[in-house]
Design an enzyme around this catalytic site. Structure first.
Site, short mmCIF file in Angstrom:
data_model
loop_
_atom_site.label_atom_id
_atom_site.label_comp_id
_atom_site.label_asym_id
_atom_site.label_seq_id
_atom_site.Cartn_x
_atom_site.Cartn_y
_atom_site.Cartn_z
N ASP A 98 8.28 -0.80 -7.00
CA ASP A 98 8.27 -1.21 -8.41
C ASP A 98 9.64 -0.97 -9.04
OD1 ASP A 98 5.60 -1.34 -7.79
OD2 ASP A 98 4.93 -0.36 -9.61
N GLU A 120 -1.86 -4.64 -13.73
CA GLU A 120 -0.75 -3.72 -13.50
C GLU A 120 0.54 -4.16 -14.21
OE1 GLU A 120 -1.43 -1.07 -10.43
OE2 GLU A 120 -1.22 -2.69 -8.97
C1 FRU Z 1 2.12 -1.28 -8.69
C2 FRU Z 1 1.71 0.17 -8.86
C3 FRU Z 1 1.95 0.63 -10.29
C4 FRU Z 1 2.15 2.10 -10.13
C5 FRU Z 1 2.90 2.17 -8.81
C6 FRU Z 1 2.67 3.44 -8.04
O1 FRU Z 1 2.77 -1.55 -7.51
O2 FRU Z 1 0.36 0.33 -8.51
O3 FRU Z 1 0.90 0.29 -11.15
O4 FRU Z 1 2.86 2.66 -11.19
O5 FRU Z 1 2.49 1.05 -8.05
O6 FRU Z 1 3.46 3.48 -6.89
#
Ligand code: FRU
Length: 428
Positions: free
Chosen positions: A47, A268
């Site tokens: 991310d 997300e």
């Molecule tokens: C999306 C996610 C986010 C979270 C992160 C944790 O890829 O699920 O929502 O903050 O990955 O690694």
């Protein structure tokens, strides 16, 4: 609830909308090929978010752009990366070659590890790095509690050689779920609990300051919220908080911006792009988080409204804006859309590839070496999208991790449509 937000029905992503989801030429991105070179082979990144100014524009400091990524050592099993995630920053002059600046924080963070967030370089030069405090600092066993937190007070120092992010940062928890609008972990009946991914947003129309986040709406057992009680466990929402003073550390929870009750459990990394007076709200979601009876791929989903609070309509009728090809369904994820001149660009990370029909759950059955070999762990090619009202169309791609400046003209379409196939990654 602030008065301006009271008494309004929360916009919904409905099963009827989601039942129209399908892969089309307009929504499927080309296959991603692994980069031939890896400038930071010891790190996996996923991310990612950009350093932005208060008005949402991508910041440049001394000619450099800065991005933040969740990272983990590349020798760790990729599936375990969420348990150790650490925020690092990378900087680039050309918006293409990213240099590793190292971890953003030196300690003092909330949570046992940090998940996704956003970053604001405020008008007075103060840096705010919003993040998800996952678990509790010092916990003996890993937990999945999630709170919205910030590291504030740091600065971004740039010279000809690059960028340094300097502390000290003051860390604090900004928001926890209230149990009424936003589910607490102990209320969760679904498979994956969420209260995370804070995203700073100043509404250009009102000048008001908001924080969006991923959440779930509490649905008591037997509430009869959906046609089938099992669907109630899929209660994803886009949460929003308001800062009455504009201070990026001072927030009050408001009613959710959008709910996907009976539809999907995880909306997300929500974020908004304002274009031509329309508010485009985007989230990423997974195939395995759709409620039974609905089928949707891992993708970027979007909604459009004529004001921040909605009424939101799903883009393309179903919400699906961008997804991976059916034969590489997990090749990218966690997309962030941003405006670039007349078009929309979408950045994501290079996830699992060459799985030969395996699902994400099946990946855990592979040998550790195979799991590592099939994880991209870097930025994906940036996707170009044409946007018109409530319709979108993928028009091409740029190289891995390309974040052009607003002033940069991109090559004409469609000649460069598959240009990324020839590209070599030259940085992170
Ligand atoms: C999306 C996610 C986010 C979270 C992160 C944790 O890829 O699920 O929502 O903050 O990955 O690694």
């Amino acid at each position: 609830m602030t008065p301006e937000h009271s008494g309004r029905a929360t916009p919904r992503w409905t099963r009827e909308h989601a039942s129209k989801i399908e892969r089309t030429d307009e929504t499927v991105v080309p296959i991603i090929y692994p980069p031939r070179e890896d400038a930071a082979p010891e790190i996996n990144g996923w991310d990612t978010w950009f350093l932005r100014e208060r008005d949402g524009s991508i910041a440049t400091v001394g000619g450099w752009r800065v991005i933040f990524s969740l990272t983990a050592p590349a020798d760790l099993l990729p599936g375990k990366r969420h348990d150790v995630a650490e925020i690092r920053y990378f900087y680039s002059r050309d918006g293409e070659t990213w240099f590793d600046g190292g971890p953003v924080f030196e300690g003092g963070t909330r949570g046992s590890r940090q998940w996704a967030g956003s970053a604001l370089l405020d008008d007075d030069g103060r840096l705010y790095v919003f993040y998800t405090a996952s678990g509790r600092a010092g916990e003996a066993e890993i937990t999945y509690e999630q709170r919205l937190a910030v590291g504030s007070g740091g600065s971004v120092v740039a010279d000809d050689d690059g960028v340094r992010i300097e502390g000290p940062f003051a860390h604090g928890v900004l928001l926890e779920p209230d149990g009424e609008r936003y589910e607490r972990e102990e209320q969760s009946r679904g498979m994956i609990y969420t209260f995370r991914d804070p995203w700073f947003f100043e509404d250009p129309r009102s000048g008001k300051t908001y924080l969006l986040f991923e959440a779930n709406t509490p649905i008591p057992e037997g509430a009869g919220a959906c046609g089938d009680p099992v669907w109630e466990e899929f209660n994803g929402s886009v949460g929003i908080a308001h800062s009455p003073t504009g201070d990026p550390t001072d927030w009050e929870l408001c009613d959710p911006l959008l709910e996907g009750i009976c539809v999907n459990q995880e909306l997300e990394r929500p974020h908004v792009v304002v274009r031509n007076g329309f508010y485009y709200l985007f989230v990423s979601s997974h195939d395995h988080t759709f409620a039974p009876g609905l089928e949707g791929p891992d993708g970027l989903y979007g909604f459009v409204a004529d004001s921040l609070r909605g009424e939101y309509r799903p883009l393309n009728g179903s919400g699906l804006v961008l997804t991976n090809p059916a034969n590489a369904p997990y090749q990218a994820y966690s997309w962030v859309a941003f405006s670039h001149r007349e078009e929309l660009l979408v950045s994501g990370f290079f996830n699992y590839y060459d799985l030969g029909g395996l699902t994400l759950d099946d990946v855990a059955t592979l040998s550790p070496d195979e799991q590592r070999a099939k994880f991209g762990g870097t930025l994906a090619p940036t996707v170009r999208v044409a946007l018109s009202g409530d319709r979108t169309r993928i028009t091409g791609t740029l190289s891995h991790g390309r974040i052009p400046l607003e002033s940069e003209e991109l090559p004409d379409l469609p000649e460069e449509r598959l240009a990324h196939r020839e590209e070599t990654r030259r940085g992170y």
